[in-house]
Design a protein around this motif. Structure first.
Motif, PDB file in Angstrom:
ATOM      1  N   TRP A  83       0.822  -1.211   0.000  1.00 13.08           N
ATOM      2  CA  TRP A  83       0.000   0.000   0.000  1.00 13.08           C
ATOM      3  C   TRP A  83       0.863   1.270   0.000  1.00 13.08           C
ATOM      4  O   TRP A  83       0.499   2.267  -0.619  1.00 13.08           O
ATOM      5  N   SER A  84       1.991   1.233   0.674  1.00  9.43           N
ATOM      6  CA  SER A  84       2.775   2.458   0.843  1.00  9.43           C
ATOM      7  C   SER A  84       3.886   2.609  -0.194  1.00  9.43           C
ATOM      8  O   SER A  84       4.260   3.735  -0.533  1.00  9.43           O
ATOM      9  N   THR A  85       4.407   1.494  -0.704  1.00  9.43           N
ATOM     10  CA  THR A  85       5.559   1.535  -1.602  1.00  9.43           C
ATOM     11  C   THR A  85       5.356   0.554  -2.747  1.00  9.43           C
ATOM     12  O   THR A  85       5.749  -0.618  -2.655  1.00  9.43           O
ATOM     13  N   PRO A  86       4.705   0.979  -3.845  1.00  6.01           N
ATOM     14  CA  PRO A  86       4.396   0.060  -4.941  1.00  6.01           C
ATOM     15  C   PRO A  86       5.648  -0.607  -5.514  1.00  6.01           C
ATOM     16  O   PRO A  86       6.684   0.042  -5.688  1.00  6.01           O
ATOM     17  N   ALA A  87       5.527  -1.901  -5.804  1.00  7.64           N
ATOM     18  CA  ALA A  87       6.634  -2.636  -6.428  1.00  7.64           C
ATOM     19  C   ALA A  87       6.123  -3.505  -7.566  1.00  7.64           C
ATOM     20  O   ALA A  87       6.587  -3.395  -8.695  1.00  7.64           O
TER      21      ALA A  87
END
Length: 651
Positions: free
Chosen positions: A431-435
């Motif tokens: 949710w916070s850091t797309p990969a």
């Protein structure tokens, strides 16, 4: 139940006949008896209290399983050996009685009651001869009193909820209760405002394209038109059937050969509710999709889950996808919420002599050949491959936001890719850091930018329809850290910092996407890009019960779980390749991994990647790319070539 030989002849693809459906429904309904309150009004599934409270959990358990019981009663024309009508009539009487200790929260006391009231009204209308007509006058008066607060209530969200008010007021009108014509008219006008290209609907004003298009925005018009008195209000059945007919032509192309629906969008715990628009098509007798295909698709979806642990060994539906996985819950989810899956069993309301039950199953589109097409409304490029039965979507237009928004990327909506064989990770990191399925800039701490609010530049088919092309541009932005929370499905909000323009161009053919990425400074603040340290491109995430196998390639990486292979290839020699692993991040298994390529930022220059997904025991042959400035040349595994001038998409 029908004999095995007859089942194979009638249902050569799934082996399921109406007997299998009724057996599953009866098992599910019988499993609820020990969980039902003494008065019958509350059915609460095992597990922690839901986000909306215990009272709502009990109401949801009754109303959502009432749908399944109602379909069962209607399809048997009132034949009721399990005494469903008696049991639910008792619960109804307790739930609407203001003096009962089991009384339900009313629509003017809790917003969720507005949702569940619609299920009550639908089934009471559907089963009139066997339930409503036999209720004592006192109970009927209390039902009307319970439902009446919806009249004139303008507190409904601007989304599929509009149908809850329409359905309840239509029922109230039919039994002599209060209703307002202006409420119905305004709600139907709002519904029209959500219509998009090719008879898709957004679930609200945002670019919210997901299963709600089918199991809400197309389902309710068909059911509503059959309620007593609905066509006296306005007869829109012809246009609604035409729209459903057009939508189903796309819907059946989004189902994998193994019956899996696309793993995308919120409320995934409703699972086989994805079959609901198919049964609506059978009920409405749509002309373009034959009954045998509708049933094959619906049976395929439900059997997909039944074979994989839903319902579980107790006959219960839990929060999860295949098996229990509580992290799939949204903020509104409770232990009884999964029973909206009952919508996908609407076919049980059709009697055994209905043509849909007597037609021989026909293959899904992905079972008859490779399919390549564009879903215009959500900006999706879609590829289904017959060899492995997988359907893939490359997403350039849906994010559950509006263009220009500065919100976080929802893993459920804003990723560049979704499929019937993968699921987006839903960890806090996701949710916070797309990969996975992303093209993002990283800062020194490893924080990734978000793309939600992007602009769709183009979608279409090129090279005589052999290749799908899509392009979008985002104002890549970082979000300030926000506390973890169970999400409604949309991306998170918070203070944002714009970093750069990121343009992504995709060429999709078969199991491969060639993804071209370009990073440009912001015209108004070129120095903002200085804070970024790297560009990371992520491919398809895989998950399984055991850790995925990771293999290095000369210029790429493969990740394999059983018979599914995810591949990422990069044309940039300096890129670092890694498998980003997580635990308990996916509904498909506790061990997940995503192939990623991370490299230096080359301003205003195109970079190319090949991203593949296939159900196979060996990595599929890959395309090769040649990129000189903006001139892209792709040679596909079968030797065909595609040339593209990327300057068309440069800022």
């Amino acid at each position: 139940m029908i004999a095995d030989q007859d089942a194979r002849e009638l249902s050569p693809f799934t082996g399921w006949t109406r007997g299998h459906w009724t057996a599953l429904a009866d098992r599910m309904l019988r499993a609820l008896r020990p969980l039902t309150s003494p008065g019958g009004a509350r059915i609460v599934l095992p597990g922690p209290t839901g986000g909306l409270g215990a009272d709502v959990d009990g109401l949801e358990g009754f109303a959502r399983t009432f749908l399944l019981a109602g379909f069962r009663l209607a399809g048997e024309r009132g034949h009721d050996p399990d005494h469903l009508a008696e049991r639910y009539a008792q619960g109804l009487a307790s739930g609407v009685d203001p003096a009962s200790p089991e009384r339900w929260p009313r629509p003017d006391e809790h917003a969720q009651a507005k949702v569940e009231a619609a299920s009550l009204a639908l089934v009471l209308d559907l089963t009139r001869p066997w339930l409503w007509d036999l209720l004592p006058e006192r109970v009927r008066a209390q039902v009307v009193d319970y439902l009446s607060p919806v009249v004139g209530d303008d507190g409904y969200p601007r989304c599929n909820w509009l149908w809850f008010r329409v359905v309840v007021q239509t029922f109230l009108r039919s039994v002599g209760g209060p209703w307002r014509a202006e409420d119905v008219e305004s709600d139907l006008a709002l519904h029209e405002g959500f219509l998009r290209a090719d008879s898709w609907y957004s679930d609200g004003d945002e670019r919210a394209f997901d299963h709600y298009t089918g199991w809400a925005m197309h389902l309710y018009p068909v059911l509503w038109s059959r309620m007593r008195g609905a066509r006296e209000l306005t007869d829109r059945s012809t246009v609604d059937v035409q729209r459903l007919d057009r939508y189903l032509r796309d819907h059946v192309n989004l189902i994998g050969a193994d019956g899996s629906p696309l793993v995308q969008g919120r409320s995934l715990t409703y699972r086989f509710a994805a079959a609901a628009p198919l049964w609506a098509g059978a009920l409405a007798e749509v002309p373009s999709t034959p009954p045998g295909l509708l049933r094959r698709a619906a049976s395929g979806i439900v059997r997909h889950f039944a074979d994989r642990g839903a319902p579980d060994e107790r006959g219960l539906l839990t929060l999860g996808w295949h098996r229990a996985w509580p992290r799939i819950a949204q903020s509104y989810s409770g232990p009884s919420s999964p029973y909206w899956a009952a919508k996908g069993m609407l076919g049980l309301a059709l009697p055994a002599d209905h043509p849909v039950w007597r037609a021989v199953e026909e293959p899904l589109p992905v079972e008859t050949g490779d399919r390549l097409w564009v879903a215009t409304a959500p900006g999706w490029l879609v590829s289904g491959t017959r060899a492995d039965g997988v359907v893939r979507v490359v997403n350039h237009g849906a994010d559950h936001a509006v263009e220009g928004a500065h919100v976080g990327d929802s893993p459920l909506y804003a990723r560049l890719g979704y499929s019937t064989a993968t699921a987006p990770p839903l960890s806090e990191r996701a949710w916070s850091t797309p990969a996975d399925q992303s093209a993002a800039l990283l800062d020194a701490a490893g924080r990734a930018t978000h793309r939600a609010g992007m602009s769709l530049l183009r979608t279409g088919l090129i090279d005589d329809g052999r290749v799908a092309l899509g392009a979008s541009r985002a104002r890549a932005h970082w979000l300030a850290d926000a506390p973890p929370a169970r999400d409604h499905g949309s991306g998170r909000t918070g203070e944002h910092t714009d970093v750069a323009l990121i343009t992504v161009v995709s060429l999709l053919r078969g199991p491969w996407e060639v993804r071209c990425v370009r990073v440009d400074p912001l015209p108004e603040d070129p120095g903002a890009l200085d804070a970024a340290t790297a560009l990371r491109v992520g491919g398809w995430p895989l998950a399984a019960r055991t850790p995925p196998e990771v293999s290095a390639l000369p210029h790429g990486l493969t990740i394999a779980t059983g018979d599914v292979v995810s591949t990422l290839l990069t044309a940039e020699p300096g890129d670092t390749l890694e498998a980003l692993s997580e635990h308990d991040a996916s509904p498909l298994g506790p061990h997940s991994a995503t192939p990623c390529a991370t490299g230096r930022i080359t301003r205003s220059r195109w970079r190319a990647y090949a991203i593949g997904l296939a159900r196979t025991t060996e990595p599929p042959a890959a395309p090769t790319t040649g990129l000189a400035a903006a001139d892209l040349r792709v040679t596909w595994p079968d030797g065909r070539t595609t040339a593209l001038d990327l300057d068309e998409f440069s800022p």
